[in-house]
Design a protein around this motif. Structure first.
Motif, PDB file in Angstrom:
ATOM      1  N   VAL A  99       0.845  -1.196   0.000  1.00 35.85           N
ATOM      2  CA  VAL A  99       0.000   0.000   0.000  1.00 35.85           C
ATOM      3  C   VAL A  99       0.882   1.248   0.000  1.00 35.85           C
ATOM      4  CG1 VAL A  99      -1.735   1.311   1.292  1.00 35.85           C
ATOM      5  CG2 VAL A  99      -1.931  -1.175   1.125  1.00 35.85           C
ATOM      6  N   ALA A 100       1.939   1.253   0.829  1.00 36.78           N
ATOM      7  CA  ALA A 100       2.854   2.402   0.876  1.00 36.78           C
ATOM      8  C   ALA A 100       3.601   2.560  -0.447  1.00 36.78           C
ATOM      9  CB  ALA A 100       3.839   2.243   2.032  1.00 36.78           C
ATOM     10  N   ALA A 110       1.311   4.142  -2.882  1.00 38.37           N
ATOM     11  CA  ALA A 110       1.190   5.570  -2.573  1.00 38.37           C
ATOM     12  C   ALA A 110       2.377   6.330  -3.153  1.00 38.37           C
ATOM     13  CB  ALA A 110       1.099   5.790  -1.065  1.00 38.37           C
ATOM     14  N   ALA A 148      -1.489  12.855  -0.654  1.00 36.03           N
ATOM     15  CA  ALA A 148      -1.314  11.593   0.066  1.00 36.03           C
ATOM     16  C   ALA A 148      -2.522  11.272   0.935  1.00 36.03           C
ATOM     17  CB  ALA A 148      -0.050  11.642   0.914  1.00 36.03           C
ATOM     18  N   THR A 149      -3.142  12.287   1.521  1.00 34.90           N
ATOM     19  CA  THR A 149      -4.306  12.025   2.376  1.00 34.90           C
ATOM     20  C   THR A 149      -5.483  11.486   1.575  1.00 34.90           C
ATOM     21  OG1 THR A 149      -5.093  14.305   2.212  1.00 34.90           O
ATOM     22  CG2 THR A 149      -3.693  13.763   4.102  1.00 34.90           C
ATOM     23  N   VAL A 154      -4.188   4.978   3.264  1.00 38.03           N
ATOM     24  CA  VAL A 154      -2.988   5.682   3.719  1.00 38.03           C
ATOM     25  C   VAL A 154      -3.379   6.753   4.731  1.00 38.03           C
ATOM     26  CG1 VAL A 154      -1.116   7.216   2.993  1.00 38.03           C
ATOM     27  CG2 VAL A 154      -1.735   5.265   1.580  1.00 38.03           C
ATOM     28  N   GLU A 155      -2.699   6.736   5.867  1.00 38.19           N
ATOM     29  CA  GLU A 155      -2.863   7.779   6.871  1.00 38.19           C
ATOM     30  C   GLU A 155      -1.547   8.559   6.922  1.00 38.19           C
ATOM     31  OE1 GLU A 155      -3.517   8.169  11.696  1.00 38.19           O
ATOM     32  OE2 GLU A 155      -3.641   6.211  10.745  1.00 38.19           O
ATOM     33  N   VAL A 156      -1.587   9.845   6.659  1.00 35.81           N
ATOM     34  CA  VAL A 156      -0.387  10.677   6.648  1.00 35.81           C
ATOM     35  C   VAL A 156      -0.082  11.106   8.076  1.00 35.81           C
ATOM     36  CG1 VAL A 156       0.670  12.790   5.787  1.00 35.81           C
ATOM     37  CG2 VAL A 156      -0.843  11.471   4.310  1.00 35.81           C
ATOM     38  N   VAL A 195       3.904   7.656   6.403  1.00 40.09           N
ATOM     39  CA  VAL A 195       2.528   7.179   6.307  1.00 40.09           C
ATOM     40  C   VAL A 195       2.341   5.937   7.170  1.00 40.09           C
ATOM     41  CG1 VAL A 195       2.209   8.088   3.978  1.00 40.09           C
ATOM     42  CG2 VAL A 195       3.005   5.748   4.277  1.00 40.09           C
ATOM     43  N   ARG A 196       1.100   5.732   7.579  1.00 41.47           N
ATOM     44  CA  ARG A 196       0.742   4.497   8.278  1.00 41.47           C
ATOM     45  C   ARG A 196      -0.268   3.773   7.399  1.00 41.47           C
ATOM     46  NH1 ARG A 196      -0.081   5.054  14.216  1.00 41.47           N
ATOM     47  NH2 ARG A 196      -1.374   6.787  13.571  1.00 41.47           N
ATOM     48  N   THR A 197       0.000   2.495   7.168  1.00 40.46           N
ATOM     49  CA  THR A 197      -0.907   1.670   6.377  1.00 40.46           C
ATOM     50  C   THR A 197      -1.196   0.391   7.152  1.00 40.46           C
ATOM     51  OG1 THR A 197       0.887   0.521   5.214  1.00 40.46           O
ATOM     52  CG2 THR A 197       0.078   2.550   4.212  1.00 40.46           C
ATOM     53  N   CYS A 216       4.235   1.765   9.842  1.00 39.07           N
ATOM     54  CA  CYS A 216       4.613   3.093   9.352  1.00 39.07           C
ATOM     55  C   CYS A 216       5.755   2.958   8.352  1.00 39.07           C
ATOM     56  CB  CYS A 216       5.044   3.983  10.512  1.00 39.07           C
ATOM     57  SG  CYS A 216       3.723   4.277  11.697  1.00 39.07           S
TER      58      CYS A 216
END
Length: 121
Positions: free
Chosen positions: A34-35, A38, A57-58, A63-65, A83-85, A104
């Motif tokens: 996923v990262a 992104a 990115a948001t 994906v959590e920035v 990022v956290r996925t 992360c």
């Protein structure tokens, strides 16, 4: 039944030697994918500010920035996005239920970024 008992030691030996990957490792690989996706979506030759990169990115699903550093994709080393996925995996041999992990990663966005490079953990 007897055959299963004969194969059990071989299976345990293979698992102990690292031949069989854990569900957590597979889930981490899914999160890394996923990262990586992104990073591919954020990559562009057009100069963009860190704010633009963060905003883009948001909007990427999954994906959590967490943090954006740098000023522009074309200044210095570019823009780093933390990022956290999440990823999941299920191995019916070992797990009672699906394993879900959150990880992360640091994704660098710059013209020098190599296409498909794996994000740093």
């Amino acid at each position: 039944m007897r055959r299963l008992l004969l194969l059990a030691p071989l299976f345990l030996l293979a698992a102990g030697c690292g031949v069989v990957r854990s569900s957590e490792e597979e889930a981490t690989d899914a999160a890394r994918e996923v990262a990586t996706r992104a990073g591919k979506l954020l990559r562009s030759q057009r100069p963009r500010t860190a704010e633009e990169i963060g905003r883009s990115a948001t909007g990427i699903d999954g994906v959590e920035v967490l943090r954006v550093t740098g000023t522009s994709t074309h200044d210095g080393d570019g823009v780093d996005v933390t990022v956290r996925t999440s990823g999941s995996a299920y191995n019916e041999w070992f797990d009672v239920q699906e394993i879900v992990v959150r990880r992360c990663f640091a994704v660098r966005v710059s013209p020098q970024s190599r296409w498909g490079r794996l994000p740093a953990t």
